[in-house]
Design a protein around this motif. Sequence first.
Motif, PDB file in Angstrom:
ATOM      1  N   ASP A 118      23.271 -36.151  43.865  1.00  0.00           N
ATOM      2  CA  ASP A 118      22.249 -36.960  43.187  1.00  0.00           C
ATOM      3  C   ASP A 118      22.714 -38.413  43.123  1.00  0.00           C
ATOM      4  O   ASP A 118      23.895 -38.689  42.890  1.00  0.00           O
ATOM      5  CB  ASP A 118      22.057 -36.424  41.772  1.00  0.00           C
ATOM      6  CG  ASP A 118      21.159 -37.329  40.961  1.00  0.00           C
ATOM      7  OD1 ASP A 118      19.970 -37.426  41.285  1.00  0.00           O
ATOM      8  OD2 ASP A 118      21.660 -37.987  40.029  1.00  0.00           O
ATOM      9  N   LEU A 246      21.011 -40.411  38.132  1.00  0.00           N
ATOM     10  CA  LEU A 246      20.645 -39.640  36.929  1.00  0.00           C
ATOM     11  C   LEU A 246      21.860 -38.964  36.313  1.00  0.00           C
ATOM     12  O   LEU A 246      22.075 -39.021  35.096  1.00  0.00           O
ATOM     13  CB  LEU A 246      19.593 -38.598  37.302  1.00  0.00           C
ATOM     14  CG  LEU A 246      19.252 -37.547  36.250  1.00  0.00           C
ATOM     15  CD1 LEU A 246      18.665 -38.192  35.004  1.00  0.00           C
ATOM     16  CD2 LEU A 246      18.287 -36.532  36.828  1.00  0.00           C
ATOM     17  N   TYR A 262      12.434 -41.397  32.817  1.00  0.00           N
ATOM     18  CA  TYR A 262      11.781 -41.693  34.079  1.00  0.00           C
ATOM     19  C   TYR A 262      10.331 -41.228  33.939  1.00  0.00           C
ATOM     20  O   TYR A 262      10.022 -40.061  34.193  1.00  0.00           O
ATOM     21  CB  TYR A 262      12.452 -41.053  35.283  1.00  0.00           C
ATOM     22  CG  TYR A 262      12.182 -41.860  36.534  1.00  0.00           C
ATOM     23  CD1 TYR A 262      10.883 -42.010  37.025  1.00  0.00           C
ATOM     24  CD2 TYR A 262      13.188 -42.540  37.185  1.00  0.00           C
ATOM     25  CE1 TYR A 262      10.606 -42.790  38.125  1.00  0.00           C
ATOM     26  CE2 TYR A 262      12.932 -43.319  38.303  1.00  0.00           C
ATOM     27  CZ  TYR A 262      11.626 -43.446  38.758  1.00  0.00           C
ATOM     28  OH  TYR A 262      11.367 -44.244  39.862  1.00  0.00           O
TER      29      TYR A 262
HETATM   30  P1  P6P Z   1      14.746 -45.379  40.905  1.00  0.00           P
HETATM   31  C1  P6P Z   1      18.466 -40.948  42.612  1.00  0.00           C
HETATM   32  O1  P6P Z   1      17.794 -41.054  43.858  1.00  0.00           O
HETATM   33  C2  P6P Z   1      17.462 -40.457  41.599  1.00  0.00           C
HETATM   34  O2  P6P Z   1      16.900 -39.251  42.013  1.00  0.00           O
HETATM   35  C3  P6P Z   1      18.142 -40.301  40.254  1.00  0.00           C
HETATM   36  O3  P6P Z   1      19.477 -40.009  40.360  1.00  0.00           O
HETATM   37  C4  P6P Z   1      17.905 -41.652  39.602  1.00  0.00           C
HETATM   38  O4  P6P Z   1      17.854 -41.590  38.200  1.00  0.00           O
HETATM   39  C5  P6P Z   1      16.561 -42.062  40.172  1.00  0.00           C
HETATM   40  O5  P6P Z   1      16.428 -41.436  41.450  1.00  0.00           O
HETATM   41  C6  P6P Z   1      16.492 -43.568  40.335  1.00  0.00           C
HETATM   42  O6  P6P Z   1      15.197 -43.844  40.807  1.00  0.00           O
HETATM   43  O7  P6P Z   1      13.262 -45.308  41.246  1.00  0.00           O
HETATM   44  O8  P6P Z   1      15.016 -46.007  39.553  1.00  0.00           O
HETATM   45  O9  P6P Z   1      15.591 -45.995  41.992  1.00  0.00           O
END
Ligand code: P6P
Length: 337
Positions: A118, A246, A262
């Motif tokens: 992740d 995350l 989110y």
């Molecule tokens: P954004 C990483 O790709 C992820 O899935 C999570 O780990 C993280 O919180 C989120 O996407 C970040 O997304 O849209 O803020 O770049």
Amino acid sequence: MSGPQIITLTQHILRRQRQHPSATGQLSALLTQVGVAGKMIQAQVRRAGLIEVWGATGETNVQGETVQKLDRIANDTFIDMLRRSACVAAMASEEEHEVIEVPREMAGDYVVVFDPLDGSSNIDVNVSIGTIFGIYRRCHPDDILRRDVIRPGHQQIAAGYIVYGSSTMLVYTDGVTVDGFTLDPSSGEYFLTRPNMRMPDKTRVISINECNEPYWPAWVAPYCDAIKSRNDADKRRVSARHIGSLVADFHRNLISGGVFLYPIDARTRRGKLRVIYECNPLAFIAETAGGAASTGEGRMLDLEPQSLHDRAALIIGTKSDVELAETFVRRYAQEGA
Ligand code: P6P
């Protein structure tokens, strides 16, 4: 690392097993194998740049995301370790379109769902990333059923993550406690360094990608303002921290006290984070540690996923501020916002 007060991951797992006289030892073996997979993945993560694992593979995954080389390595490592563990009947990965069934002759009693790496967009800039996993009992002794994997998170019997940060930590819950283990590079062993982790009851950090503000539902900005308004001229009680990984944002909030959001994106009418192998494992950890996790409309662990790669809004962390978010959602829903 030595001394009577320091116990290893395996010793901790076996102590827990002894509390269940009917235990076969499969869950213990499975958790131990997850730990081994984490060691193998972190060995590659720590050498990114020294070996050719920076950058993308040129593939696009089922999410429509660019697959980083380390995504592929982490995914293949996790699948291979679980497939050979004799504890797993099926598994689902963020990187795989379909559920992976283990051949009957090698299958065990558990189903594992996971995000192998992740936050992989952070790999090339040396920011913390991690592996997230959830464990369920299989529903049927012989066949793999859709409901083995497409199921609410409250049916998990264990969940955890491995965060590849300034140190490598494995944090997992069996539903009784949440316990953190630090990998000692010199011995290759995980040692219990954060026993019985509890989510602090005060929010010191709020984590959200502010650049999505134009696409937030109406309740989000006022909610964030309510949290920030706790600061005054004399004392800053809440700070903003958003790593964009995350597992790292959650780990920091679990230790320091914080809330991560989110929300649904008004353009797509859906969230970004995946229910089964991102939201639910962390939600199980959060609740066991005394925190909470919500879609905004209700408890994350009660959500009934409809498909393997379902996404949802996620608000997770300090229980009082997750509940506050739900209050804001209801208030703005009533006002028709
Ligand atoms: P954004 C990483 O790709 C992820 O899935 C999570 O780990 C993280 O919180 C989120 O996407 C970040 O997304 O849209 O803020 O770049």
